[in-house]
Write an enzyme that holds these catalytic residues in place. Sequence first.
Site, short mmCIF file in Angstrom:
data_model
loop_
_atom_site.label_atom_id
_atom_site.label_comp_id
_atom_site.label_asym_id
_atom_site.label_seq_id
_atom_site.Cartn_x
_atom_site.Cartn_y
_atom_site.Cartn_z
N CYS A 68 50.26 13.98 -41.73
CA CYS A 68 50.93 14.55 -40.55
C CYS A 68 52.45 14.61 -40.71
CB CYS A 68 50.56 13.78 -39.28
SG CYS A 68 51.27 12.13 -39.15
N HIS A 104 60.80 3.91 -27.52
CA HIS A 104 59.80 4.92 -27.88
C HIS A 104 59.53 4.84 -29.38
CE1 HIS A 104 57.79 8.82 -28.07
NE2 HIS A 104 58.58 9.12 -29.10
N HIS A 107 53.33 8.44 -30.77
CA HIS A 107 52.13 8.68 -29.98
C HIS A 107 50.91 8.16 -30.74
CE1 HIS A 107 54.97 11.54 -28.24
NE2 HIS A 107 54.27 11.39 -27.13
N ASP A 111 42.27 10.78 -33.80
CA ASP A 111 41.82 11.50 -34.99
C ASP A 111 42.10 10.71 -36.28
OD1 ASP A 111 44.58 11.72 -35.17
OD2 ASP A 111 44.61 13.91 -35.17
N ARG A 120 44.99 7.02 -34.74
CA ARG A 120 46.13 7.37 -35.61
C ARG A 120 47.39 7.18 -34.79
NH1 ARG A 120 49.17 12.17 -36.26
NH2 ARG A 120 47.56 13.30 -35.11
N CYS A 122 50.94 7.67 -34.71
CA CYS A 122 51.89 8.57 -35.36
C CYS A 122 53.28 8.09 -34.93
CB CYS A 122 51.61 9.99 -34.91
SG CYS A 122 52.63 11.22 -35.71
#
Length: 136
Positions: A68, A104, A107, A111, A120, A122
């Site tokens: 990704c 932050h 996310h 998947d 996952r 990310c």
Amino acid sequence: MSKKYTVEKTEEEWKALLPEESYNVLRNKGTEYPHTGEFNLHFKDGSYNCKGCNAKLFEADHKFESGCGWPSFDEAVEGAIEYIKDTSHGMTRVETVCANCGGHLGHVFDDGPQETTGQRYCINSASLNFNPSLKK
């Protein structure tokens, strides 16, 4: 009323503490460009900690290459992550923030590797520090 975290600083203190890109990600919910982050293709023994407060977030054993463009993990350290519904950018996602300082991180999606958790995480490299393992 905003949530109180164990580690709280003024915006001026965060700006003085963090590099510009890390401040943008951690404090303004920014995102680094894919395939540019320091830890995207980083696979060494150790742990990944919050760049804002140094809380342990992920163990290297749970990192995998998802393709990704951001560091991906299939599991977080228990209690280290807070999950927030995110409806920005015309989609519904689950935002991950540091449970210790509210920074932050990225996310989490469903998947990930089905042979483990199916998750996952990310995560932006700019939100992380790496703590190498002392394993011999």
